[in-house]
Enzyme design. Structure first.
Site, PDB file in Angstrom:
ATOM      1  N   TYR A 177       8.409   7.849  -2.247  1.00  0.00           N
ATOM      2  CA  TYR A 177       8.335   6.656  -1.391  1.00  0.00           C
ATOM      3  C   TYR A 177       9.290   5.585  -1.912  1.00  0.00           C
ATOM      4  O   TYR A 177      10.050   4.989  -1.137  1.00  0.00           O
ATOM      5  CB  TYR A 177       6.910   6.109  -1.324  1.00  0.00           C
ATOM      6  CG  TYR A 177       6.840   4.801  -0.566  1.00  0.00           C
ATOM      7  CD1 TYR A 177       7.038   4.771   0.818  1.00  0.00           C
ATOM      8  CD2 TYR A 177       6.608   3.595  -1.222  1.00  0.00           C
ATOM      9  CE1 TYR A 177       7.006   3.579   1.519  1.00  0.00           C
ATOM     10  CE2 TYR A 177       6.580   2.395  -0.527  1.00  0.00           C
ATOM     11  CZ  TYR A 177       6.773   2.395   0.849  1.00  0.00           C
ATOM     12  OH  TYR A 177       6.748   1.200   1.534  1.00  0.00           O
TER      13      TYR A 177
ATOM     14  N   LYS B  67      12.641   3.793  -0.039  1.00  0.00           N
ATOM     15  CA  LYS B  67      12.838   2.357   0.154  1.00  0.00           C
ATOM     16  C   LYS B  67      14.057   1.852  -0.624  1.00  0.00           C
ATOM     17  O   LYS B  67      14.710   0.896  -0.200  1.00  0.00           O
ATOM     18  CB  LYS B  67      11.575   1.591  -0.212  1.00  0.00           C
ATOM     19  CG  LYS B  67      10.455   1.757   0.811  1.00  0.00           C
ATOM     20  CD  LYS B  67      10.898   1.305   2.198  1.00  0.00           C
ATOM     21  CE  LYS B  67       9.787   1.363   3.226  1.00  0.00           C
ATOM     22  NZ  LYS B  67      10.213   0.859   4.558  1.00  0.00           N
TER      23      LYS B  67
ATOM     24  N   THR C 133      -2.443  -3.767   5.793  1.00  0.00           N
ATOM     25  CA  THR C 133      -2.332  -3.182   7.136  1.00  0.00           C
ATOM     26  C   THR C 133      -2.942  -1.784   7.053  1.00  0.00           C
ATOM     27  O   THR C 133      -3.717  -1.494   6.141  1.00  0.00           O
ATOM     28  CB  THR C 133      -0.853  -3.087   7.572  1.00  0.00           C
ATOM     29  OG1 THR C 133      -0.162  -2.215   6.655  1.00  0.00           O
ATOM     30  CG2 THR C 133      -0.178  -4.459   7.568  1.00  0.00           C
TER      31      THR C 133
END
Length: 256
Positions: A157, A161, A192
């Site tokens: 991940y 990014k 979120t």
């Protein structure tokens, strides 16, 4: 603040979280919205809400950014009144798993790479030539603090990014001499659906990520995205690293 009323704004990953919050922020600014996401039902619900509150002009695209032919066909077939994208918010992205690299799920890797890197590239490649030809435009990529510093078990991940950060810088260099701007908004902890997606729907585990601290909200990030988009034409907010006060690095948080 420069008025952006009636400009066409394309937001990917618009069905929830930061994407939905950006849709609301730009609707309030009276722009025309092209909202793209995989979940058509969520897009329709959001569009209904924005129409009721702001009487927004909205065009919906059920779109999986990982599917290059689908991205190209969808963006090339936009009606004339929607095809001239002024602002692109590359928000679609996700994280899957939190494992050591040598124990990672390869399918999780594929999904992150295909969405966070390749999907962003497909959409950007389809939209930016028109911006250059028209002599106006702004690309705003949603990055992450993970693109600045790797954290344990974040490996792939964080790699995706970091790629978004490098792609943003490369695009900025390639667009030098044109009026098209590129910004990267890189948040830290935002509450979120992100962690629920990372942990494959494990809500209890996801909640622990934010326990004892006050994280950013999707609306906080959307405020910064809108701020970037409403600067004068000669001003480009190249990179914004946005953290909650309770966070000073990927692994440094204050919990009460």
């Amino acid at each position: 603040m420069v008025a952006i009323k009636d400009q066409v704004v394309l937001i990917t990953g618009a069905s929830s979280g930061i994407g939905a919050a950006c849709a609301r922020a730009f609707a309030e600014a009276r722009t025309k919205l092209v909202l793209a996401a995989r979940r058509r039902d969520r897009l329709e619900q959001l569009a209904d809400e924005l129409n009721q509150e702001f009487a927004s002009e909205i065009h919906l695209l059920q779109l999986d950014v990982r599917d290059r032919p689908q991205v190209e066909a969808a963006l090339q077939s936009l009606p004339d009144s929607w095809g001239n994208i002024d602002i692109l918010v590359n928000n679609a992205g996700l994280s899957r798993g939190l494992d050591k690299l040598y124990e990672g799920d390869v399918q999780d890797w594929e999904e992150m790479i295909d969405t966070n890197i390749k999907g962003l590239l497909y959409v950007t490649r389809s939209v930016v030539p028109g911006m250059v030809a028209r002599g106006r435009g702004h690309v705003i990529n949603i990055g992450s603090i993970a693109g600045h510093q790797t954290y344990p078990n974040g490996n792939v991940y964080c790699g995706t990014k970091a790629a978004v950060r490098a792609i943003s810088e490369g695009l900025k260099q390639d667009l030098l001499g044109t009026p098209v701007r590129v910004s990267s908004v890189d948040p830290g902890l935002v509450e979120t659906e992100f962690s629920q997606v990372r942990f494959h729907g494990d809500a209890e585990r996801a909640e622990k990520v934010y326990q004892g601290l006050i994280p950013l909200t999707a609306e906080d990030v959307a405020d910064v995205v809108l701020f970037c988009a409403t600067r004068p034409a000669h001003v480009n907010l190249s990179e914004v690293l946005l953290l909650p006060t309770d966070q000073s690095g990927p692994t440094l948080v204050h919990r009460r």
